[in-house]
Scaffold this motif. Sequence first.
Motif, PDB file in Angstrom:
ATOM      1  N   UNK A 145       0.876  -1.617  -0.289  1.00  0.00           N
ATOM      2  CA  UNK A 145       0.349   0.073  -0.131  1.00  0.00           C
ATOM      3  C   UNK A 145       1.255   1.639  -0.217  1.00  0.00           C
ATOM      4  N   UNK A 146       1.564   1.510   0.875  1.00  0.00           N
ATOM      5  CA  UNK A 146       3.077   2.221   1.023  1.00  0.00           C
ATOM      6  C   UNK A 146       3.624   2.904  -0.729  1.00  0.00           C
ATOM      7  N   UNK A 147       3.407   2.155  -1.409  1.00  0.00           N
ATOM      8  CA  UNK A 147       4.048   2.104  -3.097  1.00  0.00           C
ATOM      9  C   UNK A 147       2.903   2.483  -3.425  1.00  0.00           C
ATOM     10  N   UNK A 148       1.589   1.687  -3.554  1.00  0.00           N
ATOM     11  CA  UNK A 148       0.328   2.443  -3.815  1.00  0.00           C
ATOM     12  C   UNK A 148       0.600   3.813  -3.950  1.00  0.00           C
ATOM     13  N   UNK A 149       0.427   4.507  -2.958  1.00  0.00           N
ATOM     14  CA  UNK A 149       0.323   5.905  -2.602  1.00  0.00           C
ATOM     15  C   UNK A 149       1.514   6.140  -2.906  1.00  0.00           C
ATOM     16  N   UNK A 150       2.616   5.781  -2.816  1.00  0.00           N
ATOM     17  CA  UNK A 150       3.448   6.892  -2.912  1.00  0.00           C
ATOM     18  C   UNK A 150       2.679   7.057  -5.185  1.00  0.00           C
ATOM     19  N   UNK A 151       3.117   5.884  -5.309  1.00  0.00           N
ATOM     20  CA  UNK A 151       2.964   5.885  -6.795  1.00  0.00           C
ATOM     21  C   UNK A 151       1.864   6.942  -7.028  1.00  0.00           C
ATOM     22  N   UNK A 152       0.974   6.999  -6.653  1.00  0.00           N
ATOM     23  CA  UNK A 152      -0.340   7.647  -6.505  1.00  0.00           C
ATOM     24  C   UNK A 152      -0.222   9.401  -6.844  1.00  0.00           C
ATOM     25  N   UNK A 153       0.449   9.554  -5.163  1.00  0.00           N
ATOM     26  CA  UNK A 153       0.488  10.855  -5.203  1.00  0.00           C
ATOM     27  C   UNK A 153       1.685  11.102  -6.389  1.00  0.00           C
ATOM     28  N   UNK A 154       2.830  10.389  -6.898  1.00  0.00           N
ATOM     29  CA  UNK A 154       3.313  11.087  -7.608  1.00  0.00           C
ATOM     30  C   UNK A 154       2.922  11.154  -9.212  1.00  0.00           C
TER      31      UNK A 154
END
Length: 258
Positions: A145-154
């Motif tokens: 989920x942390x990588x999903x959040x990072x990718x979504x924001x970026x």
Amino acid sequence: MNRGENTALLAAFNDGLAELKASGEYDQILDSYLADPTASTPGNFFDLLVKSMPALMTGLWHTLLVTAISFAIAMALGLVFGFMKISGNIVLRGIATTFVNIFRGTPLLLWAFMFYFGLPQLTGWEISVWTAGVLTLSLNAGAYVAEIVRGGIQSVDPGQLEASRSLGLGYGKSMQKVVIPQAFKMMTPSLINQLIISLKDSSLLLAIGFTELLYQGQQIYAANFRVTETLLIVGIIYFIAIMALTKLANYADRRFNK
């Protein structure tokens, strides 16, 4: 008894065994502990389904409950570490990257064994199978989920943040009002997918004795030896549960991300 020794004990044993057989108690003992497994086995597939359903429904409830609890925790962890990964602070980025690499780069089953067997040995504290299961699933899913959040924001155009800042909004308000809503819409399909993966991953917890759906199925076919039919029933229940959960999540996505 060794051969040729304890003759008196051997004679007493033989006399007792003969009395058990003569009274019929010997046959009762055999029937209680060594009865033919097929004697109590349901006659056809539908009989098996009816007889197995109470235990399987208990397993399904445990599966859904541990998935819901774990994913809620994973979302909180993912948001925290996802924002840390895009932070300008190198220490925060390093902590988040380490967390993601550890739990995304090691098998989920290893952590189930570590929390349930290893941690009590290291600390001396007993950990319940529920606690070990929730820790395993939530930390593993939290890394993804942390990588999903990072990718979504970026993935949000940087110009959106610059435009909101030029209008006088601070960084926090710009993220809250402009960037995060757009990012969340892009993250939703991946989050739904991760929820489904977490539900399926819960089946690995049977290795530590967690009474989820597949564990219950295993207990059933260990007693009646009808492995294929029992696993077919378990597979159908998983399929129905996952399809229902997917449709519910997609409905929520359409409703809140119009």
